[in-house]
Design a protein around this motif. Structure first.
Motif, short mmCIF file in Angstrom:
data_model
loop_
_atom_site.label_atom_id
_atom_site.label_comp_id
_atom_site.label_asym_id
_atom_site.label_seq_id
_atom_site.Cartn_x
_atom_site.Cartn_y
_atom_site.Cartn_z
N PRO A 55 0.06 -2.80 -8.54
CA PRO A 55 -1.09 -2.36 -7.75
C PRO A 55 -1.37 -3.40 -6.64
O PRO A 55 -0.95 -4.53 -6.75
CB PRO A 55 -2.20 -2.29 -8.78
N PRO A 56 -2.07 -3.04 -5.64
CA PRO A 56 -2.40 -4.00 -4.56
C PRO A 56 -3.17 -5.18 -5.17
O PRO A 56 -4.02 -5.01 -6.03
CB PRO A 56 -3.22 -3.19 -3.58
N GLY A 57 -2.87 -6.31 -4.69
CA GLY A 57 -3.54 -7.54 -5.14
C GLY A 57 -2.88 -8.17 -6.36
O GLY A 57 -3.28 -9.24 -6.78
N GLU A 89 0.18 -6.35 -1.29
CA GLU A 89 -0.84 -5.79 -0.41
C GLU A 89 -0.78 -4.27 -0.37
O GLU A 89 -1.80 -3.60 -0.23
CB GLU A 89 -0.67 -6.35 1.02
N SER A 90 0.39 -3.78 -0.43
CA SER A 90 0.54 -2.32 -0.42
C SER A 90 1.83 -1.97 -1.10
O SER A 90 2.69 -2.83 -1.30
CB SER A 90 0.53 -1.78 1.01
N ALA A 91 1.96 -0.71 -1.41
CA ALA A 91 3.17 -0.24 -2.09
C ALA A 91 3.76 0.89 -1.30
O ALA A 91 3.02 1.72 -0.74
CB ALA A 91 2.82 0.24 -3.51
N GLU A 92 5.00 1.01 -1.23
CA GLU A 92 5.69 2.07 -0.52
C GLU A 92 6.69 2.74 -1.48
O GLU A 92 7.24 2.11 -2.33
CB GLU A 92 6.48 1.47 0.67
N PRO A 138 9.90 5.74 -1.44
CA PRO A 138 10.95 6.19 -0.50
C PRO A 138 10.45 7.29 0.43
O PRO A 138 10.96 7.43 1.55
CB PRO A 138 12.03 6.74 -1.44
N ASN A 139 9.33 8.00 0.16
CA ASN A 139 8.86 9.06 0.99
C ASN A 139 7.66 8.62 1.82
O ASN A 139 7.01 9.45 2.52
CB ASN A 139 8.47 10.29 0.14
N SER A 140 7.25 7.40 1.80
CA SER A 140 6.06 6.94 2.52
C SER A 140 6.45 5.82 3.44
O SER A 140 7.48 5.17 3.27
CB SER A 140 4.97 6.46 1.56
N GLU A 141 5.62 5.46 4.35
CA GLU A 141 5.87 4.41 5.30
C GLU A 141 4.99 3.23 4.93
O GLU A 141 3.93 3.40 4.37
CB GLU A 141 5.54 4.88 6.74
N GLY A 142 5.25 2.14 5.45
CA GLY A 142 4.42 0.95 5.22
C GLY A 142 5.28 -0.21 4.84
O GLY A 142 6.49 -0.10 4.66
N THR A 143 4.69 -1.38 4.75
CA THR A 143 5.41 -2.62 4.39
C THR A 143 4.71 -3.27 3.26
O THR A 143 3.53 -2.98 2.97
CB THR A 143 5.45 -3.57 5.62
N SER A 144 5.35 -4.14 2.77
CA SER A 144 4.75 -4.90 1.66
C SER A 144 5.03 -6.36 1.87
O SER A 144 6.02 -6.72 2.53
CB SER A 144 5.35 -4.47 0.30
#
Length: 419
Positions: free
Chosen positions: A388-390, A407-410, A412-418
């Motif tokens: 989970p974040p954090g 900080e975030s989770a991605e 394979p079907n979503s965008e974003g970085t971690s």
């Protein structure tokens, strides 16, 4: 005495004349008889009409007075002398006046050689049947007798030969010499008496009866039954040394040892000191030779034993066993080293396979292992749902690890970085 005479008793004893007449009557009834004996006394004085003889029994101490016509003696084909064996024919008579018995003969015949030999043969068969000739009765002679008994004629050559030869062979030998007639009518009683005397002497250990040979008639005493039985009863060994080869007297068969001559008897009774010394020296040499041979054999045996490898080099067995142990030890070491080499090779193969299949190789290819740290126990995560974040995480790469926070989770079907 008349038939009406009272019987003989203590109340009616016979006078001497009556007994003499009765004895004469009984003896006269015997009639003419043949008698054999040995003449021991001949008294035929010239001019007398009666010859007086004494006839003796050779086998017993008995004699009989004989009377005859002197012409009877002179007509004999063989001269009659004292010691002659004869057969007489006559009538016994009892002289009442003197109370003596006499034989009045009318015939006298000398006993020939054949008859003498036949008589000796009869005695021989009788004594053989009684066992007097048995070899088991013979006594062994002592090796070195203390005293030797010798029966021989007075100052005879046989006596001198025995004493001289025995003394020359063994100088310390002692003799007890008993002289006796060795022929004639008095020979047998005299020899028997001397034999009994020597046999009773405890110092006499062997007895020699010696005579230097002679004719058959001269040797008759040594075939006399009385003498033979006396010799057979002796406790002391007896040697017969008559010295007459052609016609052996019966004494040779009864005696414990028969010597061919008096000299032979002397050789048998004592050993030859020179021969004994020679025998002792020979035995010493043989013993020394045998001892040397035995010592030589034993030395060769010892040398043979010492030459054996086990005794010559006793450490050889240890060396051989040490070599065997070293060989076994090398074999064990070689086997263990081979086994270790094989296992090391196998371990390397397994390690390579393990390394190939392990995470290190994966990390080396650019992958990373993410472990969540804020849980009760750190653990690797395999899904974004576990981050989970954090959340605090540890990222392990090929050359180390870094800490980070999600900080975030991605997906394979979503965008974003971690980060």
């Amino acid at each position: 005495m008349s038939p009406d005479a009272p019987p003989n008793s203590a109340d009616t004893p016979w006078p001497v004349r009556t007994l003499s007449l009765k004895l004469a009557d009984w003896i006269h009834r015997l009639g003419q008889v043949w008698v054999e004996g040995q003449l021991t006394q001949i008294n035929a004085r010239p001019g007398t009409r009666t010859a007086f003889l004494t006839l003796r029994d050779p086998a017993a101490d008995l004699s009989l007075s004989v009377t005859c016509d002197p012409n009877l003696l002179r007509r004999s084909e063989v001269p009659l002398t004292e010691g002659s064996r004869v057969i007489v024919y006559g009538r016994p008579s009892f002289y009442t006046g003197r109370g003596t018995l006499s034989l009045r003969i009318t015939d006298i015949r000398p006993v020939g050689i054949g008859q003498l030999l036949a008589r000796i043969e009869r005695i021989k068969q009788l004594l053989a049947a009684e066992g007097l000739f048995d070899a088991r009765r013979k006594q062994a002679l002592p090796f070195l007798p203390h005293t030797v008994g010798l029966i021989s004629g007075r100052a005879s050559a046989a006596q001198r030969d025995v004493v001289a030869v025995a003394t020359a062979r063994w100088s310390t030998v002692r003799f007890r010499v008993c002289e006796a007639p060795v022929q004639g009518p008095t020979a047998v009683p005299a020899i028997v008496d001397q034999l009994a005397l020597l046999d009773a002497d405890p110092q006499v250990e062997v007895i020699i009866i010696a005579r230097g040979g002679g004719s058959v008639e001269d040797l008759l005493p040594f075939s006399d039954e009385t003498l033979l039985r006396a010799v057979g009863a002796c406790r002391t060994p007896v040697i017969s040394a008559i010295g007459h080869e052609p016609d052996n007297p019966l004494l040779d068969l009864v005696a414990d040892v028969r010597a061919a001559t008096p000299t032979d008897a002397a050789k048998r009774v004592v050993p030859d000191v020179a021969a004994e010394r020679s025998a002792i020296e020979s035995l010493r040499d043989r013993n020394a030779h045998a001892l040397r041979n035995w010592v030589g054999r034993e030395l060769r045996t010892v040398e043979g034993l010492r030459a054996r490898p086990v005794l010559a080099r006793p450490q050889r067995l240890i060396d051989e066993q040490r070599a065997v142990i070293d060989r076994f030890r090398a074999d064990v070491r070689r086997a263990v080293g081979h086994h270790l080499t094989v296992e090391e090779h196998r371990h390397a193969q397994l390690a390579a396979r393990l390394a190939t299949l392990g995470p290190a190789q994966t990390l080396a290819r650019g992958y990373a292992v993410v472990q969540r740290l804020d849980d009760a126990a750190p653990h690797a995560v395999s899904s974004t749902e576990q981050l989970p974040p954090g959340a605090r995480v540890r990222i392990r790469v090929a050359d180390g690890a870094v800490g980070a926070r999600v900080e975030s989770a991605e997906t394979p079907n979503s965008e974003g970085t971690s980060s």
